[in-house]
Design an enzyme around this catalytic site. Structure first.
Site, PDB file in Angstrom:
ATOM      1  N   GLY A  39      34.125 -51.154 -92.756  1.00 18.65           N
ATOM      2  CA  GLY A  39      33.957 -49.707 -92.737  1.00 18.65           C
ATOM      3  C   GLY A  39      34.999 -48.996 -91.883  1.00 18.65           C
ATOM      4  O   GLY A  39      35.530 -47.955 -92.283  1.00 18.65           O
ATOM      5  N   ASN A  68      28.974 -53.693 -99.555  1.00 14.43           N
ATOM      6  CA  ASN A  68      30.098 -53.193 -98.747  1.00 14.43           C
ATOM      7  C   ASN A  68      30.686 -51.908 -99.331  1.00 14.43           C
ATOM      8  O   ASN A  68      31.286 -51.106 -98.623  1.00 14.43           O
ATOM      9  CB  ASN A  68      31.256 -54.199 -98.708  1.00 14.43           C
ATOM     10  CG  ASN A  68      30.887 -55.554 -98.118  1.00 14.43           C
ATOM     11  OD1 ASN A  68      31.463 -56.555 -98.496  1.00 14.43           O
ATOM     12  ND2 ASN A  68      29.931 -55.587 -97.210  1.00 14.43           N
ATOM     13  N   LEU A  69      30.547 -51.741-100.641  1.00 15.37           N
ATOM     14  CA  LEU A  69      31.359 -50.734-101.344  1.00 15.37           C
ATOM     15  C   LEU A  69      30.958 -49.298-101.026  1.00 15.37           C
ATOM     16  O   LEU A  69      31.722 -48.367-101.274  1.00 15.37           O
ATOM     17  CB  LEU A  69      31.300 -50.971-102.854  1.00 15.37           C
ATOM     18  CG  LEU A  69      31.768 -52.367-103.309  1.00 15.37           C
ATOM     19  CD1 LEU A  69      31.746 -52.469-104.816  1.00 15.37           C
ATOM     20  CD2 LEU A  69      33.151 -52.693-102.774  1.00 15.37           C
ATOM     21  N   CYS A 187      20.509 -56.353 -86.834  1.00 10.59           N
ATOM     22  CA  CYS A 187      21.360 -56.296 -88.015  1.00 10.59           C
ATOM     23  C   CYS A 187      20.611 -55.693 -89.193  1.00 10.59           C
ATOM     24  O   CYS A 187      21.132 -54.871 -89.930  1.00 10.59           O
ATOM     25  CB  CYS A 187      21.810 -57.696 -88.392  1.00 10.59           C
ATOM     26  SG  CYS A 187      22.661 -58.521 -87.072  1.00 10.59           S
ATOM     27  N   CYS A 333       4.325 -62.631 -82.599  1.00  8.86           N
ATOM     28  CA  CYS A 333       3.825 -61.524 -81.779  1.00  8.86           C
ATOM     29  C   CYS A 333       2.577 -61.010 -82.469  1.00  8.86           C
ATOM     30  O   CYS A 333       1.805 -61.799 -83.005  1.00  8.86           O
ATOM     31  CB  CYS A 333       4.891 -60.448 -81.591  1.00  8.86           C
ATOM     32  SG  CYS A 333       5.489 -59.719 -83.128  1.00  8.86           S
TER      33      CYS A 333
END
Ligand SMILES: [Zn+2]
Length: 367
Positions: A39, A68-69, A187, A333
């Site tokens: 990016g 990604n595009l 992420c 958790c």
């Protein structure tokens, strides 16, 4: 000298008094190393190539993915599945066939960082993870090369130039350590509006060109923050930290090989286990793993799995130091979110076999 073709190509530069033919020749003789062609790297590389920066080094081990595009303009639908550098090189040569491209289709690591970076005038960081940012910072510091830093998150971006040899701080003055789990988005949680890296990456390209031309002032000791939703830029003072372990008075970091730069860089695909699978393993009596509950004491007191050990999320970094890196660690958790953060953190510092319990205690209690 510039050829007639180059004079025509760069004519809009040549008529700017601060650039002129001399400036254009400086650009032609300059070299910039770009870490990442994603990016941030995409717009930066495109503008540097178009501006006639003579040699660009591109470091990227990845292949082009459909996701990604939305923001990585060097790549295209036609190059999905191909190495990003192949895609990037083709696109950049379309823009400017006169420039030289050095392709480094490898991950930037403490082992290769100095060898790769020493051949360039400027380093431009387009990476998206903390260990690489630390590595790029330390590499630039030891080689005494300016580092153009940029980072983005959702609607916000930031950019600065780190160059302690010219004055100002380094990245470690801003961020002394890799953030603890939960302190930054994971992420999977991180997202970004596609135009944002275009803006920040273009600003990085601008700072590279200014440095090459020697015009204006680089933002040393100044962090520029862009807020897309408020349409605002603000500038924060970024002081040099005298206690910085790298560029401070009594440095303790003497090479690019150190714990921060050696931490895991990729976002690993998280291993998971369902509550039912966990119960089956517990019932078999052969767990053979560390089962960790990252909830708080009050939650543990209400109900817990007898074989589990209570290690509240914020204590995970301390606790991690007592475990071997190859141990199987199963974490739960209440519902699976905090444990996912713990898993991500442990993976990021090199644990190889970390498993998240999907649905956590809530799912376990329904069995
Ligand atoms: Zn520093």
């Amino acid at each position: 000298m510039l050829t007639p073709e180059e004079k025509a190509r760069y004519s809009r530069h040549l008529i700017v008094p601060e650039i002129g033919e001399e400036g254009q020749l400086r650009l032609k003789n300059a070299s910039v190393l770009l870490i990442g062609t994603g990016g941030l790297g995409s717009p930066a590389a495109l503008y540097l190539a178009a501006a006639g920066v003579g040699r660009l080094g591109l470091v990227d081990p990845d292949t082009v993915d459909l996701s990604n595009l939305q923001r990585q303009l060097l790549h295209s639908d036609a190059t999905i599945g191909k190495p990003k550098l192949e895609s990037a090189a083709a696109r950049l040569h379309e823009t400017n066939p006169h420039i030289t491209l050095d392709l480094h289709p490898v991950r930037f690591t403490p082992e290769n960082a100095i060898t790769i970076a020493e051949n360039y005038d400027i380093i431009l960081d387009g990476s998206d993870n903390f260990p690489t940012r630390f590595l790029v910072n330390d590499t630039a510091f030891f080689l005494k090369k300016p580092l153009i830093y940029g980072a983005i998150h959702r609607f916000d971006g930031q950019i600065t130039v780190f160059a302690p040899h010219l004055g100002g701080p380094c990245y470690r003055c801003l961020l002394p350590e890799i953030p603890a789990p939960g302190a930054v988005p994971s992420c999977n949680e991180a997202g970004v509006l596609g135009v944002l890296p275009g803006i920040i990456g273009s600003l990085q390209g601008m700072e590279a060109i200014k440095l090459i031309l020697g015009i204006g002032e680089p933002p040393l000791g100044k962090l520029l923050i862009y807020d897309a939703l408020r349409t605002s830029f603000r500038s924060l003072k970024l002081p040099h930290d005298p206690a910085c372990r790298l560029c401070g008075k009594n440095p303790t970091i003497s090479s690019v090989r150190n714990p921060e730069t050696s931490a895991h860089t990729t976002c690993p695909t998280m291993q998971t286990i369902t509550a039912a699978e966990l119960k089956a393993r517990l019932d078999s009596g052969e767990l053979n793993a560390h089962l960790i509950d990252v909830r708080e004491q009050e939650e543990w007191d209400i109900a817990h799995i007898p074989q589990a050990q209570l290690v509240p999320l914020q204590s995970i970094p301390t606790y991690a130091a007592t475990l071997p890196k190859d141990a199987e660690i199963i974490i739960h958790c209440k519902a699976g979110m905090r444990s996912a953060k713990a898993c991500e953190y442990l993976s990021s510092i090199g644990f190889e076999n970390v498993v998240n319990v999907t649905g956590g205690m809530d799912a376990f209690q329904k069995l």
